[in-house]
Write an enzyme that holds these catalytic residues in place. Structure first.
Site, PDB file in Angstrom:
ATOM      1  N   ARG A 251       2.374 -29.276  -0.521  1.00 30.37           N
ATOM      2  CA  ARG A 251       2.281 -30.452   0.352  1.00 30.37           C
ATOM      3  C   ARG A 251       2.121 -30.077   1.825  1.00 30.37           C
ATOM      4  NH1 ARG A 251       7.293 -32.205  -2.929  1.00 30.37           N
ATOM      5  NH2 ARG A 251       6.394 -33.298  -4.733  1.00 30.37           N
TER       6      ARG A 251
ATOM      7  N   GLY B 105      -1.837 -21.345  -0.008  1.00 26.80           N
ATOM      8  CA  GLY B 105      -0.372 -21.254  -0.064  1.00 26.80           C
ATOM      9  C   GLY B 105       0.143 -20.368  -1.188  1.00 26.80           C
TER      10      GLY B 105
ATOM     11  N   ASP C 100      -6.054 -19.146   1.262  1.00 31.95           N
ATOM     12  CA  ASP C 100      -5.335 -19.919   2.291  1.00 31.95           C
ATOM     13  C   ASP C 100      -4.689 -21.203   1.757  1.00 31.95           C
ATOM     14  OD1 ASP C 100      -6.480 -19.854   5.758  1.00 31.95           O
ATOM     15  OD2 ASP C 100      -4.947 -18.741   4.652  1.00 31.95           O
TER      16      ASP C 100
ATOM     17  N   GLY D 223      -2.735 -12.877  -6.697  1.00 31.32           N
ATOM     18  CA  GLY D 223      -4.141 -12.474  -6.658  1.00 31.32           C
ATOM     19  C   GLY D 223      -4.722 -12.646  -5.263  1.00 31.32           C
TER      20      GLY D 223
ATOM     21  N   LYS E  13       1.075  -7.722  -4.852  1.00 31.56           N
ATOM     22  CA  LYS E  13      -0.237  -8.247  -4.463  1.00 31.56           C
ATOM     23  C   LYS E  13      -1.277  -7.382  -5.141  1.00 31.56           C
ATOM     24  CE  LYS E  13      -3.155 -10.668  -1.710  1.00 31.56           C
ATOM     25  NZ  LYS E  13      -3.329 -12.139  -1.694  1.00 31.56           N
TER      26      LYS E  13
ATOM     27  N   THR F  52      -6.864  -7.851   1.230  1.00 34.11           N
ATOM     28  CA  THR F  52      -7.925  -7.512   2.185  1.00 34.11           C
ATOM     29  C   THR F  52      -7.519  -8.062   3.552  1.00 34.11           C
ATOM     30  OG1 THR F  52      -9.185  -9.563   1.857  1.00 34.11           O
ATOM     31  CG2 THR F  52      -9.654  -7.718   0.362  1.00 34.11           C
TER      32      THR F  52
ATOM     33  N   THR G  39       0.821 -17.146  -1.159  1.00 37.86           N
ATOM     34  CA  THR G  39       1.863 -16.229  -0.692  1.00 37.86           C
ATOM     35  C   THR G  39       3.187 -16.945  -0.519  1.00 37.86           C
ATOM     36  OG1 THR G  39       0.279 -14.750   0.377  1.00 37.86           O
ATOM     37  CG2 THR G  39       2.531 -14.704   1.216  1.00 37.86           C
TER      38      THR G  39
ATOM     39  N   GLY H 181      -7.382 -14.573  -3.001  1.00 37.73           N
ATOM     40  CA  GLY H 181      -8.250 -15.750  -2.995  1.00 37.73           C
ATOM     41  C   GLY H 181      -8.044 -16.626  -4.225  1.00 37.73           C
TER      42      GLY H 181
HETATM   43  N1  LIG Z   1       4.599 -24.659   2.002  1.00 34.63           N
HETATM   44  C1  LIG Z   1       4.345 -23.968   3.140  1.00 34.63           C
HETATM   45  N2  LIG Z   1       5.326 -23.799   4.059  1.00 34.63           N
HETATM   46  C2  LIG Z   1       5.093 -23.121   5.214  1.00 34.63           C
HETATM   47  N3  LIG Z   1       3.894 -22.556   5.548  1.00 34.63           N
HETATM   48  C3  LIG Z   1       2.885 -22.713   4.661  1.00 34.63           C
HETATM   49  C4  LIG Z   1       3.051 -23.403   3.423  1.00 34.63           C
HETATM   50  N4  LIG Z   1       1.874 -23.356   2.740  1.00 34.63           N
HETATM   51  C5  LIG Z   1       1.010 -22.675   3.519  1.00 34.63           C
HETATM   52  N5  LIG Z   1       1.601 -22.284   4.671  1.00 34.63           N
HETATM   53  C6  LIG Z   1       0.955 -21.524   5.776  1.00 34.63           C
HETATM   54  O1  LIG Z   1      -0.459 -21.634   5.584  1.00 34.63           O
HETATM   55  C7  LIG Z   1      -1.094 -20.339   5.712  1.00 34.63           C
HETATM   56  C8  LIG Z   1      -1.778 -19.951   4.389  1.00 34.63           C
HETATM   57  O2  LIG Z   1      -0.787 -19.797   3.380  1.00 34.63           O
HETATM   58  P1  LIG Z   1      -0.792 -18.497   2.467  1.00 34.63           P
HETATM   59  O3  LIG Z   1      -0.857 -17.251   3.304  1.00 34.63           O
HETATM   60  O4  LIG Z   1       0.372 -18.621   1.521  1.00 34.63           O
HETATM   61  O5  LIG Z   1      -2.177 -18.679   1.684  1.00 34.63           O
HETATM   62  P2  LIG Z   1      -2.756 -17.755   0.528  1.00 34.63           P
HETATM   63  O6  LIG Z   1      -3.315 -18.635  -0.518  1.00 34.63           O
HETATM   64  O7  LIG Z   1      -1.712 -16.770   0.103  1.00 34.63           O
HETATM   65  O8  LIG Z   1      -3.934 -16.969   1.284  1.00 34.63           O
HETATM   66  P3  LIG Z   1      -4.680 -15.617   0.790  1.00 34.63           P
HETATM   67  O9  LIG Z   1      -5.804 -16.082  -0.052  1.00 34.63           O
HETATM   68  O10 LIG Z   1      -5.107 -14.979   2.087  1.00 34.63           O
HETATM   69  O11 LIG Z   1      -3.689 -14.777   0.057  1.00 34.63           O
HETATM   70  C9  LIG Z   1      -0.006 -19.373   6.124  1.00 34.63           C
HETATM   71  O12 LIG Z   1       0.001 -19.289   7.562  1.00 34.63           O
HETATM   72  C10 LIG Z   1       1.291 -20.035   5.700  1.00 34.63           C
HETATM   73  O13 LIG Z   1       2.367 -19.707   6.551  1.00 34.63           O
HETATM   74  C1  LIG Z   2      -9.289 -12.537   3.413  1.00 38.50           C
HETATM   75  C2  LIG Z   2      -8.605 -13.649   2.670  1.00 38.50           C
HETATM   76  N1  LIG Z   2      -7.358 -13.971   3.365  1.00 38.50           N
HETATM   77  C3  LIG Z   2      -8.295 -13.263   1.224  1.00 38.50           C
HETATM   78  N2  LIG Z   2      -7.392 -12.117   1.221  1.00 38.50           N
HETATM   79  C4  LIG Z   2      -9.534 -12.929   0.411  1.00 38.50           C
HETATM   80  C5  LIG Z   2     -10.316 -14.171   0.075  1.00 38.50           C
HETATM   81  C6  LIG Z   2     -11.545 -13.873  -0.756  1.00 38.50           C
HETATM   82  C7  LIG Z   2     -12.394 -15.118  -0.970  1.00 38.50           C
HETATM   83  C8  LIG Z   2     -13.742 -14.799  -1.594  1.00 38.50           C
HETATM   84  C9  LIG Z   2     -14.545 -16.066  -1.867  1.00 38.50           C
HETATM   85  O1  LIG Z   2     -14.031 -16.941  -2.629  1.00 38.50           O
HETATM   86  O2  LIG Z   2     -15.620 -16.229  -1.261  1.00 38.50           O
HETATM   87 MG   LIG Z   3      -1.697 -14.705   0.137  1.00 35.17          MG
END
Ligand SMILES: Nc1ncnc2c1ncn2[C@@H]1O[C@H](COP(=O)(O)OP(=O)(O)OP(=O)(O)O)[C@@H](O)[C@H]1O
Ligand SMILES: C[C@H](N)[C@H](N)CCCCCC(=O)O
Ligand SMILES: [Mg+2]
Length: 217
Positions: free
Chosen positions: A177, A16, A14, A117, A39, A43, A18, A119
């Site tokens: 940010r 950012g 979570d 990746g 990806k 999950t 993606t 997480g």
């Molecule tokens: N720079 C940004 N601009 C707009 N939305 C963002 C930004 N960074 C994060 N978000 C929002 O925060 C949430 C988490 O971001 P993101 O899905 O990219 O996390 P992640 O690291 O890919 O998570 P995961 O581990 O599930 O793959 C999403 O709802 C995304 O839209």
């Molecule tokens: C479900 C979540 N959005 C991710 N796809 C998977 C995150 C795994 C985290 C595992 C951990 O660090 O405990």
């Molecule tokens: Mg992601």
């Protein structure tokens, strides 16, 4: 010539990854390169990986044939948890060779493959291997996504220590940010991490990421 793989991980789920993956892909496209994102393991969803859908929206393109063929996400599991557990719940074992085969097929067609990746770096995808082990084996350059949230300094430095220990080449640190909660803390965090990178990873880029528009049609 095979395309270049750049792996995108983060200091946590979570954070950012993606958004950063889609943003980086768009920038490479604007420079004239052919780019596809992938990806490693998704999950918490079924069908086409949710992160792939977001990548394509940020890139401003429709789903690709490789998305529909499952090449851009070899493993999708319904339970939103760590890949090693999600695979067990789905009575499946994650086979690195399947992931590597998918990456190789994409490298034959695209200049860049941005591989996101699941997480953070030390997330397990089998009972004995984490993403760190995978990256040590594959030696893909890494984009690490961090943020200005309280706690990010610790998570980022621990991730960078792991990169050194596993000899993973750091391509860039993306400082997201968007998740800023306290401007004093996030400004100082950005400054601290920039200086840390200049000192210990002088070849790595430091990229600030602001709010990214995701074009939902
Ligand atoms: N720079 C940004 N601009 C707009 N939305 C963002 C930004 N960074 C994060 N978000 C929002 O925060 C949430 C988490 O971001 P993101 O899905 O990219 O996390 P992640 O690291 O890919 O998570 P995961 O581990 O599930 O793959 C999403 O709802 C995304 O839209
Ligand atoms: C479900 C979540 N959005 C991710 N796809 C998977 C995150 C795994 C985290 C595992 C951990 O660090 O405990
Ligand atoms: Mg992601």
């Amino acid at each position: 010539m095979l395309g270049k793989v750049i792996f995108v991980s983060g200091i946590d789920t979570d954070v950012g990854k993606t958004i950063a993956t889609g943003f980086y892909a768009k920038k490479l496209q604007e420079q004239g390169f052919s780019v596809i994102t992938q990806k490693m393991i998704q999950t918490g969803c079924e069908g086409i990986a949710a992160d792939i859908l977001v990548h394509r929206k940020i890139q401003g393109i429709d789903l690709l044939p490789e998305d529909k063929a499952g090449l851009t996400c070899p493993y999708v599991f319904p339970y939103p948890c760590s890949p090693h557990l999600a695979a067990r719940l789905a009575h499946t074992e994650i086979d690195e060779n399947k992931i590597n085969h998918a990456v190789h097929q994409l490298r034959q067609k695209y200049d860049y493959v941005l591989l996101e990746g699941a997480g953070g770096l030390a997330v397990p995808y089998t009972e004995t291997r984490t993403t760190l082990d995978y990256l040590k084996t594959q030696q893909y350059p890494l984009i690490l996504v961090s943020s200005g949230k309280l706690g990010s300094i610790n998570h980022t430095l621990l991730s960078l220590i792991a990169c050194r220990q596993y000899q993973i080449p750091l391509e860039a640190l993306v400082y997201n940010r968007y998740l800023d909660q306290d401007s004093l803390i996030s400004r100082n965090t950005e400054e601290y991490l920039l200086h840390h990178l200049q000192q210990y990873f002088p070849k790595a880029k430091f990229i600030g990421l602001d709010n990214v528009n995701i074009y939902y049609k």
